[in-house]
Design a protein around this motif. Sequence first.
Motif, PDB file in Angstrom:
ATOM      1  N   SER A  94       0.829  -1.196   0.000  1.00  0.00           N
ATOM      2  CA  SER A  94       0.000   0.000   0.000  1.00  0.00           C
ATOM      3  C   SER A  94       0.867   1.252   0.000  1.00  0.00           C
ATOM      4  O   SER A  94       1.936   1.300   0.624  1.00  0.00           O
ATOM      5  N   LYS A  95       0.407   2.283  -0.708  1.00  0.00           N
ATOM      6  CA  LYS A  95       1.098   3.565  -0.764  1.00  0.00           C
ATOM      7  C   LYS A  95       0.622   4.520   0.327  1.00  0.00           C
ATOM      8  O   LYS A  95       1.119   5.644   0.420  1.00  0.00           O
ATOM      9  N   THR A  96      -0.324   4.099   1.150  1.00  0.00           N
ATOM     10  CA  THR A  96      -0.839   4.947   2.217  1.00  0.00           C
ATOM     11  C   THR A  96      -0.817   4.175   3.531  1.00  0.00           C
ATOM     12  O   THR A  96      -0.558   2.964   3.575  1.00  0.00           O
ATOM     13  N   TRP A  97      -1.132   4.878   4.596  1.00  0.00           N
ATOM     14  CA  TRP A  97      -1.197   4.263   5.919  1.00  0.00           C
ATOM     15  C   TRP A  97      -2.555   3.637   6.190  1.00  0.00           C
ATOM     16  O   TRP A  97      -2.791   3.100   7.271  1.00  0.00           O
ATOM     17  N   ASP A  98      -3.471   3.702   5.217  1.00  0.00           N
ATOM     18  CA  ASP A  98      -4.817   3.191   5.438  1.00  0.00           C
ATOM     19  C   ASP A  98      -4.883   1.662   5.426  1.00  0.00           C
ATOM     20  O   ASP A  98      -5.886   1.096   5.862  1.00  0.00           O
ATOM     21  N   GLY A  99      -3.872   0.999   4.879  1.00  0.00           N
ATOM     22  CA  GLY A  99      -3.889  -0.455   4.809  1.00  0.00           C
ATOM     23  C   GLY A  99      -2.496  -0.999   4.567  1.00  0.00           C
ATOM     24  O   GLY A  99      -1.518  -0.251   4.443  1.00  0.00           O
ATOM     25  N   ASP A 100      -2.416  -2.319   4.476  1.00  0.00           N
ATOM     26  CA  ASP A 100      -1.134  -2.991   4.263  1.00  0.00           C
ATOM     27  C   ASP A 100      -0.846  -3.260   2.793  1.00  0.00           C
ATOM     28  O   ASP A 100       0.315  -3.384   2.405  1.00  0.00           O
ATOM     29  N   CYS A 101      -1.872  -3.403   1.961  1.00  0.00           N
ATOM     30  CA  CYS A 101      -1.679  -3.724   0.555  1.00  0.00           C
ATOM     31  C   CYS A 101      -2.792  -3.089  -0.257  1.00  0.00           C
ATOM     32  O   CYS A 101      -3.781  -2.594   0.293  1.00  0.00           O
ATOM     33  N   GLN A 102      -2.625  -3.138  -1.573  1.00  0.00           N
ATOM     34  CA  GLN A 102      -3.613  -2.542  -2.459  1.00  0.00           C
ATOM     35  C   GLN A 102      -3.642  -3.311  -3.771  1.00  0.00           C
ATOM     36  O   GLN A 102      -2.665  -3.941  -4.175  1.00  0.00           O
ATOM     37  N   VAL A 103      -4.784  -3.260  -4.446  1.00  0.00           N
ATOM     38  CA  VAL A 103      -4.949  -3.833  -5.780  1.00  0.00           C
ATOM     39  C   VAL A 103      -5.834  -2.889  -6.582  1.00  0.00           C
ATOM     40  O   VAL A 103      -6.583  -2.081  -6.020  1.00  0.00           O
ATOM     41  N   ARG A 104      -5.723  -3.011  -7.874  1.00  0.00           N
ATOM     42  CA  ARG A 104      -6.626  -2.278  -8.757  1.00  0.00           C
ATOM     43  C   ARG A 104      -7.811  -3.182  -9.056  1.00  0.00           C
ATOM     44  O   ARG A 104      -7.646  -4.351  -9.400  1.00  0.00           O
ATOM     45  N   ALA A 105      -9.012  -2.662  -8.920  1.00  0.00           N
ATOM     46  CA  ALA A 105     -10.208  -3.498  -9.052  1.00  0.00           C
ATOM     47  C   ALA A 105     -11.290  -2.743  -9.801  1.00  0.00           C
ATOM     48  O   ALA A 105     -11.277  -1.512  -9.912  1.00  0.00           O
ATOM     49  N   ARG A 106     -12.249  -3.518 -10.310  1.00  0.00           N
ATOM     50  CA  ARG A 106     -13.408  -2.954 -10.988  1.00  0.00           C
ATOM     51  C   ARG A 106     -14.660  -3.306 -10.185  1.00  0.00           C
ATOM     52  O   ARG A 106     -14.921  -4.472  -9.910  1.00  0.00           O
ATOM     53  N   MET A 107     -15.402  -2.305  -9.788  1.00  0.00           N
ATOM     54  CA  MET A 107     -16.627  -2.526  -9.027  1.00  0.00           C
ATOM     55  C   MET A 107     -17.734  -3.027  -9.950  1.00  0.00           C
ATOM     56  O   MET A 107     -17.968  -2.462 -11.022  1.00  0.00           O
ATOM     57  N   ARG A 108     -18.405  -4.107  -9.520  1.00  0.00           N
ATOM     58  CA  ARG A 108     -19.510  -4.670 -10.291  1.00  0.00           C
ATOM     59  C   ARG A 108     -20.859  -4.241  -9.752  1.00  0.00           C
ATOM     60  O   ARG A 108     -21.781  -3.946 -10.512  1.00  0.00           O
ATOM     61  N   SER A 109     -20.995  -4.219  -8.437  1.00  0.00           N
ATOM     62  CA  SER A 109     -22.264  -3.808  -7.824  1.00  0.00           C
ATOM     63  C   SER A 109     -21.969  -3.212  -6.453  1.00  0.00           C
ATOM     64  O   SER A 109     -21.007  -3.587  -5.786  1.00  0.00           O
ATOM     65  N   ILE A 110     -22.824  -2.270  -6.052  1.00  0.00           N
ATOM     66  CA  ILE A 110     -22.697  -1.588  -4.764  1.00  0.00           C
ATOM     67  C   ILE A 110     -24.020  -1.747  -4.022  1.00  0.00           C
ATOM     68  O   ILE A 110     -25.083  -1.368  -4.541  1.00  0.00           O
ATOM     69  N   ASP A 111     -23.959  -2.315  -2.834  1.00  0.00           N
ATOM     70  CA  ASP A 111     -25.149  -2.558  -2.012  1.00  0.00           C
ATOM     71  C   ASP A 111     -25.086  -1.634  -0.808  1.00  0.00           C
ATOM     72  O   ASP A 111     -24.269  -1.814   0.098  1.00  0.00           O
ATOM     73  N   ARG A 112     -25.939  -0.628  -0.813  1.00  0.00           N
ATOM     74  CA  ARG A 112     -25.974   0.338   0.288  1.00  0.00           C
ATOM     75  C   ARG A 112     -27.429   0.553   0.700  1.00  0.00           C
ATOM     76  O   ARG A 112     -28.265   0.944  -0.121  1.00  0.00           O
ATOM     77  N   ASP A 113     -27.690   0.283   1.967  1.00  0.00           N
ATOM     78  CA  ASP A 113     -29.046   0.435   2.523  1.00  0.00           C
ATOM     79  C   ASP A 113     -30.052  -0.397   1.725  1.00  0.00           C
ATOM     80  O   ASP A 113     -31.140   0.080   1.363  1.00  0.00           O
ATOM     81  N   ASP A 114     -29.648  -1.646   1.423  1.00  0.00           N
ATOM     82  CA  ASP A 114     -30.490  -2.598   0.703  1.00  0.00           C
ATOM     83  C   ASP A 114     -30.852  -2.152  -0.709  1.00  0.00           C
ATOM     84  O   ASP A 114     -31.815  -2.645  -1.306  1.00  0.00           O
TER      85      ASP A 114
END
Length: 461
Positions: free
Chosen positions: A15-35
């Motif tokens: 990871s390039k930030t302190w937010d996590g240990d590693c990172q990947v490039r990904a493509r979002m397929r679906s987002i489930d928020r509040d059902d």
Amino acid sequence: MTEVEVEVLSPVTASKTWDGDCQVRARMRSIDRDDVVEKSASTTRLILSGTACGNVENGQTLQVSGLIEPARFGPEATWLTVPTTGTVKIMDKGPFIQQISTHMQQAFVEVCDRLSDQGRVLVPGLTIGVLGQDIVANPEVAHEPINPTFASLLERDFKRAGIMHLMAVSGGHFAIVTDLTVTICSSMLMHRRAKACIQALACLLLAALMYPSDSVLRAVIMGVLTALCRWVGRPSQTLNMLGLTVVIVLISNPSMARSYGFALSCCSVAGIELCSDKISAGLESVMPHPLADSVAATCSAQLFTLPIQVMISPQLPLLSIPANLIVSPFVDFSTICGLCGLMLAWCCRPLAFMFVWLAACGTWVMQRCAVLAGGSGKTQLPWSGGFRGAMLILFLEITFIGLLQTLRLLVKRAMWRADDGEPTFSTPSGSPLRTSIWQRSKIWVLETKSLLSSLEWRDRQ
């Protein structure tokens, strides 16, 4: 927290930030928020922590719960951060060929772990396009971490010396594999269409083994187009292949128009194709032919990529050309040895280590050159950044080329004309007739205008 289904598009890196240990490039397929489930096709940077880094692989489909936020930097528009309290569930392991590629890359990295820190950093970078300190180790294998100070200083020296492009997989890998494939097929007297199929397959398999990048995308498309030319029995022309590659990439993914990596890769190829032969012909009178070719290729690539480089980093590496000349004899050797190690690491690690060690010997020369050329920090000239700096570099390059052309014409006129206007005895027996850039541009404009005017446009129904 948002439930998101993503498809992993790249191997796991640090990871390039302190937010996590590693990172990947990904493509979002679906987002489930509040059902409420919404479909998506946008790319994002997936930031993970803990044991999830060792379980995620390229090509997998994941169901994660994390926080979506606007990207603070980088090409992606958003970041998807999965905290330690989030969940990561593997829905699909991905294509079989991608699993094989990941296994071979992991085996290669494990073989490189037996090298010194210099080899562990540079051999993976030269071979598969990612520096050793950016690779996330397999948690099931004992792994000694690379000295972070040494790795950061080495990366800084390579950037200052102007040879950081060696750590990015580009056309050199594909040229080596293509030449080797065509040579073997020709020795077996294969039909040209069989050679074209094998050449295209070799380019695609090599791209699958490399860490994905914009330069790899450009190289693999040009390699496949070159194989297509062989299939139809027509000679391939680099500029035509490059132009068609740019059209294909920009139509399929318009966001690549703002990719620095893709622009640098295309400009370097265009510069070498347009200027290398002419510069080499002018240098052959003062240096041997192999050295003239190396200097010409380096100068041509620098000439076209320097305006883009100052937009990224407002500094000019003064020793870039000498540094590239010093390391150029070792680049192909180390690349071939590294690729041999990559092919053998999964089945014969002792033999693979021998090739990897030989590759590390070549990268040691690169390291020493980078330290000497960029270690002091006094070999870089501060420059104006951004668009202004790029235009200033472009203006200076055009002015310099104009002065050289004027000087060449004056010298040529002095050699060809005596005081009375007659040719001198030093006049060569013959000289090739070459049209100027202005004449070629005028012919191109007239022919394009004639072609467009001859087209018949039908009314839209």
